[in-house]
Design an enzyme around this catalytic site. Structure first.
Site, PDB file in Angstrom:
ATOM      1  NE  ARG A  47     -31.735  29.252  19.867  1.00 13.50           N
ATOM      2  CZ  ARG A  47     -31.715  29.625  21.158  1.00 13.50           C
ATOM      3  NH1 ARG A  47     -31.874  28.729  22.111  1.00 13.50           N
ATOM      4  NH2 ARG A  47     -31.530  30.885  21.479  1.00 13.50           N
ATOM      5  CE1 TYR A  99     -25.706   6.385   8.178  1.00 12.11           C
ATOM      6  CE2 TYR A  99     -26.131   7.673  10.155  1.00 12.11           C
ATOM      7  CZ  TYR A  99     -25.780   7.609   8.826  1.00 12.11           C
ATOM      8  OH  TYR A  99     -25.496   8.752   8.143  1.00 12.11           O
ATOM      9  CG  ASP A 171     -32.070   4.127  14.419  1.00 11.69           C
ATOM     10  OD1 ASP A 171     -33.131   4.273  13.779  1.00 11.69           O
ATOM     11  OD2 ASP A 171     -30.963   4.482  13.983  1.00 11.69           O
ATOM     12  CE  LYS A 196     -31.447   7.730   5.853  1.00 12.82           C
ATOM     13  NZ  LYS A 196     -31.012   8.664   6.899  1.00 12.82           N
TER      14      LYS A 196
END
Length: 380
Positions: A47, A99, A171, A196
């Site tokens: 982690r 978005y 972004d 993406k």
């Protein structure tokens, strides 16, 4: 290194024990220690850090020219981690066209946090600057935006955020670092939905932050470690593999996207095409200024203005796949009002221009003649 070389070699090293050219997938949760509190290497628990994820994070930092890269379980997890920097009373100024998942996170998940969000057209500099006050801590921008392909002048916004000592995050999902480097233009943080274009093959969910300042990067890494939204090693391997062909893929996305945009722009059934490479696009000059290409995302509306025409078109596509997401090698088609942006209230969608006849295309890397033929037969 030049960018095309960085995608393959940037921040990368062969694996020391075996000499493996590609980073192995370290499917382990924990690492042996020689004595309590004394790990034998650089890793203790996955982690906190995992060698496969580290390889991806160093690649991300390299291609965005940042000091620190962080890989998350999704783009929204990356955004959420950044929002944990702020407290009740802080204010965030965000672009008005976002978005749908980002808008939902800002307005619904954080609605009781005490953080105040302002949504504004980032090309209205006077309105933008009027919202800045002593509580403003972050400016959040998408450029180009999803789905209306609006652009914001990163360098001009950066001048303002630096003057007021405000963090500036971009972004960069649609443009990718192949076409646009926000940190070089003055931004402090870059976010990616690595699902993406970075992954590029529609086979992984992932997110990324790349930070210009190492101290800020370390602070965000602690928040990521403490909250646990990390990317698993297999997914990290897939995104890293995708990055190695990013420059080749995005080049073809741009070529095909431009041709699809031109075709639609000249079609009698089409009312308006949103593509920054068209001279008619309102932000074409900004695109030429800060991007090295115009991408593979194309949005358009119908002269009829009818939702039914958009749905019929989408139902009749054969090569384009009707599905959410974008940036894969295959061409995808989407109805934002019913799919990716359905979480935005109807009145807000209409306010920013997301109409019911709006179609968003993620133009892939197939043969352009096949893509144009598919659009033609679907429009018929």
């Amino acid at each position: 290194m030049k960018f095309n070389t960085k995608t393959i070699h940037g921040g990368q090293h062969h694996e020391e024990v075996t000499g493996a050219v590609m980073p192995p997938v370290f499917l382990t949760s924990t690492f042996v220690q020689s004595s309590p509190g004394k790990p034998i290497g650089d890793y203790e628990y996955s982690r906190a850090a995992n060698p496969t994820r580290t390889a991806l994070e160093e690649s991300l930092a390299s291609i965005e020219n940042g000091a620190k890269g962080l890989a998350f379980s999704s783009g929204l997890a990356a955004t959420d981690c950044l929002l944990r920097m702020f407290k009740a009373g802080d204010e965030i100024i965000a672009m008005d066209d976002l978005y749908g998942g980002t808008y939902r996170l800002f307005t619904r998940l954080y609605k009781d946090s005490g953080i105040k969000f302002h949504f504004v057209d980032m090309n209205d500099m006077e309105k933008f600057q009027s919202l800045i006050n002593e509580n403003t801590k972050l400016v959040w921008v998408e450029t180009p935006t999803n789905p209306l392909m609006k652009l914001a002048d990163i360098a001009e916004i950066a001048k303002i955020t630096k003057k007021h000592n405000i963090l500036f995050a971009v972004d960069n999902t649609f443009a990718t670092p192949y076409l646009q480097k926000p940190l070089d233009l003055g931004a402090d943080i870059v976010m990616h939905s690595a699902t993406k274009y970075l992954g590029g093959h529609s086979d992984v969910i992932a997110g990324a932050l790349v930070i210009k300042d190492k101290a800020l990067g370390d602070e965000l890494h602690f928040k990521q470690f403490a909250t646990g939204a990390t990317l698993g090693p297999m997914d990290a391997f897939l995104v890293l593999r995708g990055i190695k062909t990013l420059h080749l893929r995005v080049q073809r996305h741009c070529e095909n996207g431009g041709k699809v945009a031109e075709y639609l722009d000249n079609h009698p059934l089409v009312e308006r095409v949103y593509y920054p490479g068209l001279a008619s696009h309102p932000f074409h000059e900004i695109a030429k200024k800060q991007m090295s290409g115009f991408g593979g995302m194309v949005t358009f509306t119908f002269k009829s203005g009818k939702k039914e025409d958009a749905i019929k078109f989408l139902e009749n596509l054969k090569v384009f796949t009707l599905a959410e997401s974008l940036g894969g090698v295959e061409s995808l088609a989407n109805h934002p009002a019913l799919m990716t942006h359905a979480s935005i209230p109807e009145d807000k969608r209409k306010e920013v221009g997301i109409t019911d006849d709006l179609v968003r295309l993620s133009v892939g890397i197939e043969d352009i003649e096949d893509l144009l033929a598919d659009i033609e037969q679907a429009l018929k």
